[in-house]
Design an enzyme around this catalytic site. Structure first.
Site, short mmCIF file in Angstrom:
data_model
loop_
_atom_site.label_atom_id
_atom_site.label_comp_id
_atom_site.label_asym_id
_atom_site.label_seq_id
_atom_site.Cartn_x
_atom_site.Cartn_y
_atom_site.Cartn_z
N CYS A 84 -1.27 7.55 -2.08
CA CYS A 84 -1.70 6.80 -0.90
C CYS A 84 -2.11 7.71 0.24
O CYS A 84 -2.53 7.25 1.30
CB CYS A 84 -0.61 5.83 -0.45
SG CYS A 84 0.88 6.59 0.17
N LYS A 96 0.82 -1.22 0.00
CA LYS A 96 0.00 0.00 0.00
C LYS A 96 0.85 1.27 0.00
O LYS A 96 0.35 2.35 -0.30
CB LYS A 96 -0.96 0.01 1.18
CG LYS A 96 -0.34 0.19 2.55
CD LYS A 96 -1.42 0.29 3.62
CE LYS A 96 -0.82 0.56 4.99
NZ LYS A 96 -1.86 0.72 6.02
N ASP A 97 2.16 1.14 0.32
CA ASP A 97 3.05 2.30 0.29
C ASP A 97 3.61 2.59 -1.10
O ASP A 97 4.20 3.64 -1.32
CB ASP A 97 4.25 2.08 1.24
CG ASP A 97 3.85 2.08 2.71
OD1 ASP A 97 2.79 2.66 3.03
OD2 ASP A 97 4.58 1.48 3.52
N ARG A 129 1.10 10.16 14.00
CA ARG A 129 2.19 9.49 13.32
C ARG A 129 2.83 8.54 14.31
O ARG A 129 2.47 8.50 15.47
CB ARG A 129 3.24 10.51 12.84
CG ARG A 129 2.87 11.32 11.62
CD ARG A 129 2.84 10.54 10.32
NE ARG A 129 4.02 9.74 10.05
CZ ARG A 129 5.10 10.16 9.41
NH1 ARG A 129 5.16 11.41 8.97
NH2 ARG A 129 6.11 9.37 9.18
N ARG A 156 1.44 4.33 18.55
CA ARG A 156 0.02 4.59 18.33
C ARG A 156 -0.86 3.91 19.37
O ARG A 156 -1.80 4.52 19.88
CB ARG A 156 -0.36 4.13 16.91
CG ARG A 156 0.35 4.94 15.83
CD ARG A 156 -0.04 4.49 14.44
NE ARG A 156 0.80 5.15 13.44
CZ ARG A 156 0.37 5.54 12.25
NH1 ARG A 156 -0.86 5.34 11.88
NH2 ARG A 156 1.20 6.14 11.41
N ARG A 210 -8.30 8.41 4.33
CA ARG A 210 -9.25 7.35 3.96
C ARG A 210 -10.02 6.85 5.18
O ARG A 210 -11.24 6.70 5.16
CB ARG A 210 -8.49 6.18 3.32
CG ARG A 210 -9.33 4.92 3.11
CD ARG A 210 -8.46 3.73 2.71
NE ARG A 210 -7.48 3.38 3.73
CZ ARG A 210 -7.74 2.65 4.81
NH1 ARG A 210 -8.96 2.20 5.02
NH2 ARG A 210 -6.79 2.38 5.69
N ARG A 211 -9.28 6.58 6.25
CA ARG A 211 -9.94 6.11 7.48
C ARG A 211 -10.81 7.20 8.08
O ARG A 211 -11.93 6.94 8.53
CB ARG A 211 -8.88 5.64 8.49
CG ARG A 211 -8.20 4.33 8.09
CD ARG A 211 -7.12 3.93 9.08
NE ARG A 211 -6.51 2.65 8.70
CZ ARG A 211 -5.21 2.39 8.78
NH1 ARG A 211 -4.38 3.33 9.20
NH2 ARG A 211 -4.75 1.20 8.43
#
Length: 342
Positions: free
Chosen positions: A251, A84-85, A154, A160, A132-133
């Site tokens: 992305c 996805k990166d 981040r 996180r 997106r989230r």
């Protein structure tokens, strides 16, 4: 296909715990495949050192370019990326030699007190650096008659999750695949259904990249690494990334996509990969979403395409992604693509 050299193969990887874990798994598989030792070469990328939010620095390629530079310079033999990166455009001199079997593509919620998303209080603070989230979580909260505050964060997975453990946030949302790969998936309080939150294109999949065979330094390594390729995963992520490319989104854009092949079986492929039962896969179901980060507008569409005799027929998956993107653009997605969270 046999490489007569016995020198250790150099696998380029980012330094994070997650990157090292997933690269370690690939290294072991390559050792078994080639009979050669594999050493991890840690490379720091711009995305690792920048403190800016991904939506500000553009997202696309910030975790990738340093690894690709090392490949082209001959400092490493192959690299492992989170798919996805990767930018959707593939450099001419590099090839994705293998996309192994995909881990769970879903997003995972880690909330205080074991709560699910539906149980979070009105105004709950949820950490995520992903537009997106944000878009989909805000839209989901609206359907429940509530509001959430998406807080940009981040940091690595430990950092996180720490925001929740310290009480600074009510919850964070992370990729289930990453949690699984570092052994922390049991801490997820809910796996988010793609019916409410579509993952990022390619989420849960890894990409093993090396010099292309036509490159001046290209070797038989491409053919060896291809043995790790999973044709079902490659077909699915090709369709998802085609959708992303056709929307002209990086992305950091608020785009979600997920392709399902039904039934999920492992077909034969000329690229290599698992040689399991040749059960017939008849169709691919591709879903896409684009939204404003506040969740007030979502364009959600899906399409189903027939699966050709060979899963290697990339044109089929590319066309499916482009066709769904065209429908989404016609429904108003074009006006949402420039949206940034910050």
């Amino acid at each position: 296909m046999t490489d007569i050299t016995t020198r250790a193969l150099r696998l380029g990887t980012r330094r994070s715990k997650l990157a090292m874990a997933q690269s370690g798994h690939v290294a072991e598989a390559v050792r078994e495949l080639t009979g050669r030792p594999v050493e991890l070469v840690e490379i720091t990328t711009y995305g690792d050192t920048s403190r800016e939010h991904l939506a500000q620095i553009g997202g696309t390629g910030v975790f990738v370019s340093a690894l690709r530079d090392a490949l082209l310079a001959g400092d490493i033999d192959f690299a492992v990326h989170s798919l996805k990166d990767l930018p959707t455009a593939q450099p001419e001199n590099l090839t994705l030699a293998a996309i192994p079997v995909r881990e769970d593509p879903r997003d995972a919620l880690i909330a205080r007190d074991g709560l699910t998303f539906e149980q979070l209080p009105d105004g709950a603070r949820i950490g995520t650096g992903s537009p997106r989230r944000m878009a989909q979580l805000n839209a989901w909260a609206r359907t429940l008659g509530r509001r959430v505050e998406a807080v940009p964060i981040r940091g690595n997975i430990d950092t996180r999750i720490g925001f929740v453990e310290k009480g600074e946030l009510d919850a964070v949302v992370l990729a289930a695949a990453g949690l699984t790969r570092i052994g922390r998936i049991d801490e997820a309080t809910q796996l988010l259904s793609p019916d409410v939150v579509l993952p990022a294109p390619g989420q849960g999949a890894l990409a093993i990249e090396c010099l292309a065979v036509h490159h001046v330094h290209g070797t038989a390594l491409v053919a060896q690494l291809a043995e790790l390729d999973d044709p079902v995963t490659r077909a699915a992520v090709t369709a998802e990334r085609s959708l992303l490319a056709a929307l002209e989104a990086g992305c950091s854009a608020p785009v979600g996509a997920l392709a399902d092949l039904s039934p999920s079986s492992r077909l034969r492929s000329s690229r290599g990969g698992p040689k399991a039962d040749e059960q017939a896969v008849t169709e691919m179901h591709l879903r896409g979403v684009v939204g404003t980060t506040d969740g007030s507008v979502l364009v959600q569409l899906s399409t189903t395409g027939h699966v050709p005799a060979s899963l290697d027929d990339d044109a089929t998956w590319l066309n499916l992604g482009r066709e769904l993107a065209a429908e989404m653009l016609a429904k108003g997605a074009a006006g949402l693509m420039g949206e940034r969270a910050f």
